[in-house]
Enzyme design. Structure first.
Site, PDB file in Angstrom:
ATOM      1  N   SER A  10       0.840  -1.199   0.000  1.00  0.00           N
ATOM      2  CA  SER A  10       0.000   0.000   0.000  1.00  0.00           C
ATOM      3  C   SER A  10       0.873   1.245   0.000  1.00  0.00           C
ATOM      4  CB  SER A  10      -0.895   0.007   1.237  1.00  0.00           C
ATOM      5  OG  SER A  10      -1.354   1.325   1.463  1.00  0.00           O
ATOM      6  N   HIS A  35      -0.998  -1.271  -4.500  1.00  0.00           N
ATOM      7  CA  HIS A  35      -2.264  -0.894  -3.866  1.00  0.00           C
ATOM      8  C   HIS A  35      -2.286   0.616  -3.612  1.00  0.00           C
ATOM      9  CE1 HIS A  35      -5.865  -1.867  -1.427  1.00  0.00           C
ATOM     10  NE2 HIS A  35      -5.445  -0.943  -0.574  1.00  0.00           N
ATOM     11  N   ASP A  37      -4.450   3.681  -2.058  1.00  0.00           N
ATOM     12  CA  ASP A  37      -5.559   4.028  -1.161  1.00  0.00           C
ATOM     13  C   ASP A  37      -6.029   5.447  -1.449  1.00  0.00           C
ATOM     14  OD1 ASP A  37      -5.953   1.719   0.610  1.00  0.00           O
ATOM     15  OD2 ASP A  37      -3.858   2.069   1.133  1.00  0.00           O
ATOM     16  N   MET A  39      -8.497   8.351  -0.515  1.00  0.00           N
ATOM     17  CA  MET A  39      -9.300   8.790   0.644  1.00  0.00           C
ATOM     18  C   MET A  39      -9.719  10.241   0.460  1.00  0.00           C
ATOM     19  SD  MET A  39      -7.068   7.155   3.721  1.00  0.00           S
ATOM     20  CE  MET A  39      -6.525   5.455   3.707  1.00  0.00           C
ATOM     21  N   HIS A  68      -8.084   1.230  -4.299  1.00  0.00           N
ATOM     22  CA  HIS A  68      -9.071   1.067  -3.226  1.00  0.00           C
ATOM     23  C   HIS A  68      -9.723   2.425  -2.991  1.00  0.00           C
ATOM     24  CE1 HIS A  68      -9.554   0.095   1.383  1.00  0.00           C
ATOM     25  NE2 HIS A  68     -10.709   0.338   0.797  1.00  0.00           N
ATOM     26  N   MET A  70     -11.954   4.933  -1.236  1.00  0.00           N
ATOM     27  CA  MET A  70     -12.644   5.270   0.015  1.00  0.00           C
ATOM     28  C   MET A  70     -13.165   6.693  -0.160  1.00  0.00           C
ATOM     29  SD  MET A  70      -9.787   3.558   2.521  1.00  0.00           S
ATOM     30  CE  MET A  70      -8.584   3.480   1.201  1.00  0.00           C
ATOM     31  N   MET A 139     -11.615  -5.768   5.022  1.00  0.00           N
ATOM     32  CA  MET A 139     -10.840  -4.835   5.849  1.00  0.00           C
ATOM     33  C   MET A 139     -10.594  -5.478   7.214  1.00  0.00           C
ATOM     34  SD  MET A 139     -10.195  -2.260   3.939  1.00  0.00           S
ATOM     35  CE  MET A 139      -9.259  -1.411   5.218  1.00  0.00           C
ATOM     36  N   ASP A 177      -6.822  -6.388   3.995  1.00  0.00           N
ATOM     37  CA  ASP A 177      -6.166  -5.084   4.095  1.00  0.00           C
ATOM     38  C   ASP A 177      -6.223  -4.558   5.532  1.00  0.00           C
ATOM     39  OD1 ASP A 177      -5.253  -2.482   3.716  1.00  0.00           O
ATOM     40  OD2 ASP A 177      -6.746  -1.951   2.199  1.00  0.00           O
TER      41      ASP A 177
HETATM   42  C1  DX5 Z   1      -6.407   1.639   5.337  1.00  0.00           C
HETATM   43  C2  DX5 Z   1      -5.840   1.243   3.986  1.00  0.00           C
HETATM   44  C3  DX5 Z   1      -4.738   0.263   4.017  1.00  0.00           C
HETATM   45  C4  DX5 Z   1      -3.530   0.679   4.796  1.00  0.00           C
HETATM   46  C5  DX5 Z   1      -2.844  -0.544   5.308  1.00  0.00           C
HETATM   47  O1  DX5 Z   1      -7.521   2.419   5.136  1.00  0.00           O
HETATM   48  O2  DX5 Z   1      -6.878   0.709   3.188  1.00  0.00           O
HETATM   49  O3  DX5 Z   1      -4.386  -0.121   2.691  1.00  0.00           O
HETATM   50  O4  DX5 Z   1      -2.605   1.419   4.048  1.00  0.00           O
HETATM   51  O5  DX5 Z   1      -1.775  -0.156   6.109  1.00  0.00           O
HETATM   52  P1  DX5 Z   1      -1.046  -1.170   7.103  1.00  0.00           P
HETATM   53  O6  DX5 Z   1      -0.549  -2.309   6.267  1.00  0.00           O
HETATM   54  O7  DX5 Z   1       0.028  -0.327   7.672  1.00  0.00           O
HETATM   55  O8  DX5 Z   1      -2.069  -1.613   8.109  1.00  0.00           O
HETATM   56 ZN    ZN Z   2      -6.419  -0.155   1.158  1.00  0.00          ZN
END
Ligand code: DX5
Ligand code: ZN
Length: 219
Positions: A10, A35, A37, A39, A68, A70, A139, A177
């Site tokens: 990620s 990956h 993320d 947000m 991903h 969000m 998740m 994840d």
């Molecule tokens: C959280 C993300 C994850 C996050 C995981 O909202 O979707 O992808 O980056 O991070 P670690 O591996 O540090 O838990």
């Molecule tokens: Zn993620």
């Protein structure tokens, strides 16, 4: 024998001042997917990157970009991420009013479609659309931040989804994840996961450690 588990580092844990080099280094270190993320400071508290960054990163690796989302509402952004070069677009059922329509649109745009289940989202949320998803993402933390502790409650949910997916006879990836490290990775794989997202554990120590970090997660 089942296929080896895939690792999706990620970028949330990457050095944001050098994102292109980070993607390239993870590719060279053996990452299977990248990956991303996304947000929006609305669906989740944090604010990260948009389609322009995905587009800028695209030339740095030929590996699948696993995006991903969000963000809410998600529908107006799906096309821009597909155009930016995302290979997989995963959405939370809570991020739009019509999950079936969102998934159809993602596939029309030529991307693989995923559904993401938060720790408190019932598994039945994905059941009616299982025939049109390429991936289910469980998740194992509440979304929004990297570096959180793995929630044990994810394990029986992964097991249950493994059974549901096997019953379809389709090859649907089961991704996990949040809080994945060398200790939790073998446990989620034993429960039936096929793809592991890892931020903190992939990027720990900087580029000289990436290959070893990934190898450790593969077990
Ligand atoms: C959280 C993300 C994850 C996050 C995981 O909202 O979707 O992808 O980056 O991070 P670690 O591996 O540090 O838990
Ligand atoms: Zn993620």
């Amino acid at each position: 024998m089942s296929a080896p588990v895939k690792i999706a580092p990620s970028l949330l844990a990457a050095d944001f001042a050098r994102l292109g080099e980070e993607v390239q280094a993870m590719d060279a270190a053996g990452a299977d997917w990248i990956h991303v993320d996304v947000m929006d400071h609305h669906f989740v508290p944090n604010l990260t990157v948009g389609p322009m960054v995905v587009k800028a990163l695209r030339p740095w690796s030929a590996k699948p970009f696993d995006v991903h989302l969000m963000v809410s509402p998600v529908d107006p952004l799906v096309e821009a991420f597909a155009a930016a070069g995302a290979d997989i677009l995963s959405v939370h059922p809570e991020s739009g009013p019509h999950l079936h329509r969102t998934l159809s649109r993602i596939r029309e745009l030529g991307c693989k479609a995923g559904v993401v289940l938060n720790p408190a989202t019932p598994i039945v949320a994905v059941e009616p659309v299982l025939d049109m998803v390429d991936l289910v993402l469980v998740m194992s933390v509440n979304p929004g931040f990297g570096g959180q502790s793995f929630l044990e409650s994810a394990l029986p949910r992964i097991e249950r989804l493994r059974t549901l997916i096997d019953r379809t006879g389709r090859s649907i990836e089961l991704e996990v994840d949040g809080g994945i490290d060398a200790t939790t990775a073998p446990r989620v794989v034993a429960a039936g996961a096929t793809v592991l997202v890892a931020g903190t554990a992939s990027f720990a120590g900087g580029p000289p450690h990436y290959a070893r970090n990934i190898a450790r997660l593969k077990g």
